[in-house]
Write a protein that holds these residues in place. Structure first.
Motif, PDB file in Angstrom:
ATOM      1  N   GLY A   1       1.278  15.486 -20.401  1.00 40.49           N
ATOM      2  CA  GLY A   1       0.060  15.030 -21.038  1.00 40.49           C
ATOM      3  C   GLY A   1      -0.318  13.635 -20.594  1.00 40.49           C
ATOM      4  N   THR A   2      -1.533  13.228 -20.940  1.00 41.36           N
ATOM      5  CA  THR A   2      -2.095  11.990 -20.393  1.00 41.36           C
ATOM      6  C   THR A   2      -1.336  10.743 -20.819  1.00 41.36           C
ATOM      7  N   VAL A   3      -1.143  10.569 -22.119  1.00 42.97           N
ATOM      8  CA  VAL A   3      -0.555   9.324 -22.609  1.00 42.97           C
ATOM      9  C   VAL A   3       0.866   9.154 -22.096  1.00 42.97           C
ATOM     10  N   ARG A   4       1.680  10.179 -22.271  1.00 42.19           N
ATOM     11  CA  ARG A   4       3.075  10.073 -21.817  1.00 42.19           C
ATOM     12  C   ARG A   4       3.149  10.004 -20.293  1.00 42.19           C
ATOM     13  N   GLY A   5       2.275  10.725 -19.640  1.00 44.57           N
ATOM     14  CA  GLY A   5       2.287  10.693 -18.175  1.00 44.57           C
ATOM     15  C   GLY A   5       1.944   9.323 -17.628  1.00 44.57           C
ATOM     16  N   VAL A   6       0.934   8.677 -18.213  1.00 44.40           N
ATOM     17  CA  VAL A   6       0.564   7.330 -17.765  1.00 44.40           C
ATOM     18  C   VAL A   6       1.664   6.329 -18.102  1.00 44.40           C
ATOM     19  N   ALA A   7       2.311   6.503 -19.256  1.00 39.47           N
ATOM     20  CA  ALA A   7       3.425   5.608 -19.612  1.00 39.47           C
ATOM     21  C   ALA A   7       4.537   5.702 -18.580  1.00 39.47           C
ATOM     22  N   ILE A   8       4.850   6.920 -18.152  1.00 38.75           N
ATOM     23  CA  ILE A   8       5.887   7.098 -17.136  1.00 38.75           C
ATOM     24  C   ILE A   8       5.415   6.531 -15.797  1.00 38.75           C
TER      25      ILE A   8
ATOM     26  N   ALA B   1       0.819  -1.205   0.000  1.00 40.10           N
ATOM     27  CA  ALA B   1       0.000   0.000   0.000  1.00 40.10           C
ATOM     28  C   ALA B   1       0.859   1.263   0.000  1.00 40.10           C
ATOM     29  N   LEU B   2       1.930   1.261   0.771  1.00 39.55           N
ATOM     30  CA  LEU B   2       2.802   2.441   0.836  1.00 39.55           C
ATOM     31  C   LEU B   2       3.518   2.665  -0.490  1.00 39.55           C
ATOM     32  N   LEU B   3       4.029   1.598  -1.091  1.00 34.15           N
ATOM     33  CA  LEU B   3       4.679   1.746  -2.395  1.00 34.15           C
ATOM     34  C   LEU B   3       3.674   2.206  -3.440  1.00 34.15           C
ATOM     35  N   ALA B   4       2.477   1.630  -3.406  1.00 41.77           N
ATOM     36  CA  ALA B   4       1.448   2.020  -4.377  1.00 41.77           C
ATOM     37  C   ALA B   4       1.003   3.458  -4.175  1.00 41.77           C
ATOM     38  N   LEU B   5       0.977   3.930  -2.947  1.00 42.28           N
ATOM     39  CA  LEU B   5       0.597   5.319  -2.670  1.00 42.28           C
ATOM     40  C   LEU B   5       1.526   6.299  -3.378  1.00 42.28           C
ATOM     41  N   SER B   6       2.797   5.952  -3.472  1.00 42.50           N
ATOM     42  CA  SER B   6       3.760   6.849  -4.110  1.00 42.50           C
ATOM     43  C   SER B   6       3.515   7.005  -5.608  1.00 42.50           C
ATOM     44  N   VAL B   7       2.748   6.086  -6.195  1.00 44.31           N
ATOM     45  CA  VAL B   7       2.450   6.168  -7.629  1.00 44.31           C
ATOM     46  C   VAL B   7       1.623   7.417  -7.939  1.00 44.31           C
ATOM     47  N   ILE B   8       0.778   7.827  -7.007  1.00 39.53           N
ATOM     48  CA  ILE B   8      -0.149   8.932  -7.265  1.00 39.53           C
ATOM     49  C   ILE B   8       0.584  10.240  -7.577  1.00 39.53           C
ATOM     50  N   PRO B   9       1.470  10.737  -6.710  1.00 37.59           N
ATOM     51  CA  PRO B   9       2.122  12.011  -7.042  1.00 37.59           C
ATOM     52  C   PRO B   9       3.030  11.932  -8.261  1.00 37.59           C
ATOM     53  N   VAL B  10       3.706  10.803  -8.442  1.00 40.26           N
ATOM     54  CA  VAL B  10       4.613  10.683  -9.597  1.00 40.26           C
ATOM     55  C   VAL B  10       3.817  10.722 -10.897  1.00 40.26           C
ATOM     56  N   THR B  11       2.764   9.931 -10.986  1.00 45.06           N
ATOM     57  CA  THR B  11       1.946   9.893 -12.203  1.00 45.06           C
ATOM     58  C   THR B  11       1.200  11.206 -12.394  1.00 45.06           C
ATOM     59  N   ARG B  12       0.685  11.757 -11.316  1.00 44.97           N
ATOM     60  CA  ARG B  12      -0.062  13.019 -11.406  1.00 44.97           C
ATOM     61  C   ARG B  12       0.808  14.131 -11.975  1.00 44.97           C
TER      62      ARG B  12
END
Length: 463
Positions: free
Chosen positions: A137-144, A119-130
């Motif tokens: 942009g959406t496509v490149r941002g989601v890819a990253i 859960a803690l590792l997954a939580l960090s996905v939010i700010p990085v992807t956001r």
């Protein structure tokens, strides 16, 4: 002047490309959370399956469960797997582990630790992807974001049991995002708890303060630098030695200065960290937050610190990805904005393949796992047992567990001993393992049950 600053911030956060932003706004806002949810499922299912297949160990999953169990029982953290009665706050300064005590009371199992880490590792996905979506942009941002989820550093952390650094990963991710949005107070607020995670991370907080100074936030920046440096000194020079009998347990490993030893491994570590985003992180001043952790690892003479194949990269990954996004923004109009997301996805596929192969070697068959569970079921609740590494975390929630073959020894003659069949070479060779088992059966223990996977011994009365 305030109006100009607002305009600069707006321009900074505006996506470089519009063509990728095809999703409706509400879906676009939800994508970081959806990706985080996918990461939680991947991390939790994967790590729990490894544990169920006896791929976890007494050190470190069993050790950390004993520490959190101590907190849940209202005691200072100790771990008999580290050594009978050893105070773990004198080993690494990680009082943040107490946060998990209430959850352990509800779910007293090593599985709780693995799910919490997921859960803690997954939580960090939010700010990085956001932030990646906001800037690229959406496509490149989601890819990253996908590349981040499957990055080597996070996957290696997930397959290597449980470690306290999982708390630092979302702290650094949220702090890094706020730094790039120039929300200085929030960035410091997210980063200050790093001092409760592990003693070396206070210096990362100090470097974050230097970043603030460079950005013109001198008062807050210098205060953060001072807090980080003073906290590091107090923890390492006063707190840890005070708890640990006058010495800092890891001083010799940090002190063994060897900058040129293992040079190919160190280069590989840097490549694994930076290449997935086409080295774009090097264009951003945020990359300076990588320096403290990389410095103590790569300058140390302790070879385990050099490799990317353990959990030490975990605290570097969110900073590396956020710095790379900032580097792409700074390199506006270059090949990086196209190459970096592609590199991130390709690297993610490669790292997933490598980690999958790594995590499955060596692995017991279903029959061997069933045989091990049958033997473990013979150990009564509340017993004191010396257990081999693979078996220990399957007993720590209901027994007092010592680490075999260090124990039984001296005053710690456990009532039970449970060992796997001789395999591997650590900490004893196969002949040494066989000799140790023979000595126990000859002097003070009887074989209760033995199969092709494990052996259970019980201490003879009067010995």
């Amino acid at each position: 002047m305030e109006h100009v600053g607002a305009l600069e911030t707006t321009e900074r956060d505006r996506p470089i490309v519009r063509s990728g932003s095809v999703a409706p706004d509400r879906i676009r806002l939800c994508l970081p959370y959806i990706l985080s949810g996918c990461a939680l499922v991947i991390y939790a299912v994967w790590s729990l399956s490894l544990h169920a297949a006896f791929q976890s160990g007494g050190q470190d999953l069993g050790l950390f469960e004993q520490a959190i169990r101590s907190y849940a029982d209202g005691h200072w953290p100790t771990s008999d797997l580290k050594g009978p009665g050893i105070p773990l706050l004198g080993d690494h300064f990680s009082p943040i582990l107490a946060v998990l005590a209430p959850f352990y009371l509800l779910w007293p199992s090593p599985a709780m630790l693995l799910v919490a880490q997921a859960a803690l590792l997954a939580l960090s996905v939010i700010p990085v992807t956001r932030h990646a979506i906001r800037v690229l942009g959406t496509v490149r941002g989601v890819a990253i974001g996908a590349g981040y989820v499957l990055s080597t550093g996070l996957l290696e952390t997930m397959i290597h049991d449980f470690h306290e650094v999982c708390f630092a990963v979302p702290m650094l991710a949220f702090a890094g995002e706020r730094l790039l949005r120039r929300e200085w107070g929030w960035a410091v607020a997210y980063a200050v708890p790093l001092v409760l995670v592990k003693e070396d991370l206070a210096m990362t907080l100090a470097v974050l303060g230097l970043y603030l100074v460079i950005q013109g936030q001198r008062r807050l920046g210098w205060a953060t630098v001072a807090f980080g440096v003073v906290t590091t000194a107090v923890i390492i020079k006063v707190v840890l030695p005070l708890i640990n009998g006058g010495v800092y347990a890891y001083g010799s490993k940090w002190g063994g200065f060897a900058p040129f030893a293992g040079f190919p491994i160190k280069v590989a570590t840097l490549a694994v960290l930076l290449a997935p985003m086409a080295f774009a992180a090097l264009r951003s001043p945020l990359a300076m937050l990588l320096v403290p952790t990389l410095a103590w690892r790569l300058l140390s003479g302790f070879h385990f610190y050099w490799s990317p194949a353990l959990y030490y990269d975990a605290v570097l990954i969110p900073i590396a990805f956020l710095a790379a996004v900032d580097g792409i923004r700074r390199a506006r109009g270059t090949w990086l904005r196209r190459a970096a997301p592609i590199c991130a996805v390709v690297a993610a596929l490669c790292s997933t393949t490598v980690v999958l192969l790594h995590a499955n070697q060596p692995r017991w068959t279903d029959e061997q796992q069933a045989a091990a569970r049958e033997i473990l079921a013979r150990v009564p609740d509340g017993a004191t047992v010396a257990a081999a590494g693979r078996l220990a975390p399957h007993l720590t929630s209901r027994c007092r567990v010592l680490l075999y073959p260090t124990y039984p020894s001296g005053a710690e003659q456990s009532e039970w001993v449970v060992v796997t069949r001789p395999e591997g070479s650590w900490p004893l060779s196969i002949p040494e393992q066989e000799k140790r088992l023979s000595e126990l059966t000859r002097t003070s223990y009887d074989v209760v049950v033995r199969n092709d996977t494990a052996t259970l011994l019980h201490r003879r009365s009067g010995t």
